[in-house]
Design an enzyme around this catalytic site. Structure first.
Site, PDB file in Angstrom:
ATOM      1  N   LYS A 184     -12.394   0.580  13.049  1.00 27.64           N
ATOM      2  CA  LYS A 184     -10.851   0.823  13.294  1.00 27.64           C
ATOM      3  C   LYS A 184     -10.796   1.047  14.872  1.00 27.64           C
ATOM      4  O   LYS A 184      -9.708   0.749  15.333  1.00 27.64           O
ATOM      5  CB  LYS A 184     -10.551   2.066  12.547  1.00 27.64           C
ATOM      6  CG  LYS A 184     -10.344   1.835  10.851  1.00 27.64           C
ATOM      7  CD  LYS A 184      -9.286   0.830  10.656  1.00 27.64           C
ATOM      8  CE  LYS A 184      -7.917   1.273  10.759  1.00 27.64           C
ATOM      9  NZ  LYS A 184      -6.876   0.522   9.985  1.00 27.64           N
ATOM     10  N   TYR A 188     -16.693   2.412   9.160  1.00 26.01           N
ATOM     11  CA  TYR A 188     -15.301   2.247   8.978  1.00 26.01           C
ATOM     12  C   TYR A 188     -14.540   2.641  10.373  1.00 26.01           C
ATOM     13  O   TYR A 188     -13.705   2.193  10.819  1.00 26.01           O
ATOM     14  CB  TYR A 188     -14.723   3.004   7.819  1.00 26.01           C
ATOM     15  CG  TYR A 188     -13.346   2.824   7.776  1.00 26.01           C
ATOM     16  CD1 TYR A 188     -12.612   1.978   7.467  1.00 26.01           C
ATOM     17  CD2 TYR A 188     -12.672   4.064   7.778  1.00 26.01           C
ATOM     18  CE1 TYR A 188     -11.090   1.691   7.113  1.00 26.01           C
ATOM     19  CE2 TYR A 188     -11.088   3.999   7.556  1.00 26.01           C
ATOM     20  CZ  TYR A 188     -10.304   2.944   7.256  1.00 26.01           C
ATOM     21  OH  TYR A 188      -8.963   2.870   7.272  1.00 26.01           O
ATOM     22  N   ILE A 190      -4.377 -12.006   6.860  1.00 26.23           N
ATOM     23  CA  ILE A 190      -4.498 -11.568   8.006  1.00 26.23           C
ATOM     24  C   ILE A 190      -5.805 -11.962   8.902  1.00 26.23           C
ATOM     25  O   ILE A 190      -5.912 -12.007  10.130  1.00 26.23           O
ATOM     26  CB  ILE A 190      -4.312 -10.242   8.541  1.00 26.23           C
ATOM     27  CG1 ILE A 190      -5.472  -9.378   7.886  1.00 26.23           C
ATOM     28  CG2 ILE A 190      -2.978  -9.555   7.909  1.00 26.23           C
ATOM     29  CD1 ILE A 190      -5.377  -7.755   7.892  1.00 26.23           C
ATOM     30  N   ASP A 227      -7.424   8.572  11.443  1.00 25.31           N
ATOM     31  CA  ASP A 227      -8.272   9.707  12.182  1.00 25.31           C
ATOM     32  C   ASP A 227      -9.645   9.727  12.084  1.00 25.31           C
ATOM     33  O   ASP A 227     -10.428  10.442  13.038  1.00 25.31           O
ATOM     34  CB  ASP A 227      -7.819  11.170  11.743  1.00 25.31           C
ATOM     35  CG  ASP A 227      -8.311  11.327  10.042  1.00 25.31           C
ATOM     36  OD1 ASP A 227      -8.727  10.384   9.568  1.00 25.31           O
ATOM     37  OD2 ASP A 227      -8.156  12.398   9.737  1.00 25.31           O
ATOM     38  N   GLY A 273       1.006  -1.172  -0.035  1.00 28.27           N
ATOM     39  CA  GLY A 273      -0.098  -0.020   0.132  1.00 28.27           C
ATOM     40  C   GLY A 273       0.769   1.229   0.013  1.00 28.27           C
ATOM     41  O   GLY A 273       2.060   1.285   0.067  1.00 28.27           O
ATOM     42  N   VAL A 303       1.418   3.698   2.188  1.00 25.40           N
ATOM     43  CA  VAL A 303       2.214   4.011   3.467  1.00 25.40           C
ATOM     44  C   VAL A 303       3.076   2.924   3.625  1.00 25.40           C
ATOM     45  O   VAL A 303       4.211   2.969   3.711  1.00 25.40           O
ATOM     46  CB  VAL A 303       1.302   4.216   4.797  1.00 25.40           C
ATOM     47  CG1 VAL A 303       2.325   4.038   6.180  1.00 25.40           C
ATOM     48  CG2 VAL A 303       0.504   5.252   4.711  1.00 25.40           C
TER      49      VAL A 303
END
Length: 189
Positions: A173, A169, A92, A147, A65, A67
């Site tokens: 998270k 979402y 995962i 964030d 990805g 990052v």
């Protein structure tokens, strides 16, 4: 757990992938080579690829990805040995697969970046699986969140603010952060 702020710079021109891998289709020996460092490893489909140790080892989920690519590139330059398996290799959502991969590599650090935005099993369950596997080998865990675990306000948030998500979402998270903190209390969120 500890919250940290992360700054991601724009994608550099001329970016190179941190490592290349090829495996023969008949289960034979494959070779992995880092294009700049000349690191090599051998293995086959039934055993993990092993690198010669040349420093610290970091295991990265989501290394392909945006990052992840930056992290893999910079970690390799900083003399960290990087293992960033594709999601097709290390799913995962499968605790046994994640545990086996991390146990085989025994990294000093695990950086968890992988997720699928519309999949709560991947976000929450996958994060828990990665955290549990990292804790089992005593690896430091860095779990990247978002964030959107915060509801939004004009003033900036700090690392000490309590999550208050308003989207699915964001809720997933936030649940992932809680799951990670539960199974790996020393994790950096």
């Amino acid at each position: 757990p500890h919250r940290v702020r992360v700054q991601v710079d724009a994608h550099p021109a001329g970016f190179e992938r941190g490592a290349e891998m090829r495996m023969s289709s008949d289960g034979g020996v494959g070779r992995t080579r880092h294009p700049r460092e000349g690191i090599r490893a051998t293995g086959c489909h039934d055993e993990p690829m092993r690198w010669r140790r040349r420093g610290h080892l970091v295991f990265v989920t989501g290394g392909a990805g945006f990052v992840g690519r930056h992290l893999v590139e910079r970690a390799a330059v900083a003399d960290w040995q990087v293992v960033a398996p594709p999601s097709a290799t290390v799913d995962i959502t499968r605790a046994d697969v994640v545990a086996r991969a991390i146990e085989n590599w025994r990294p000093q650090a695990v950086v968890h970046l992988a997720y699928r935005k519309d999949d709560p099993v991947n976000i929450v369950g996958g994060s828990r699986n990665v955290a549990r596997a990292a804790a089992a080998v005593g690896a430091r865990l860095i779990h990247l969140s978002t964030d959107v675990v915060f509801g939004g306000r004009p003033a900036p948030y700090t690392e000490d603010d309590t999550p208050s998500p308003i989207t699915d979402y964001g809720r997933w998270k936030a649940e992932a952060e809680a799951a990670v903190a539960d199974v790996h209390p020393g994790a950096v969120l």
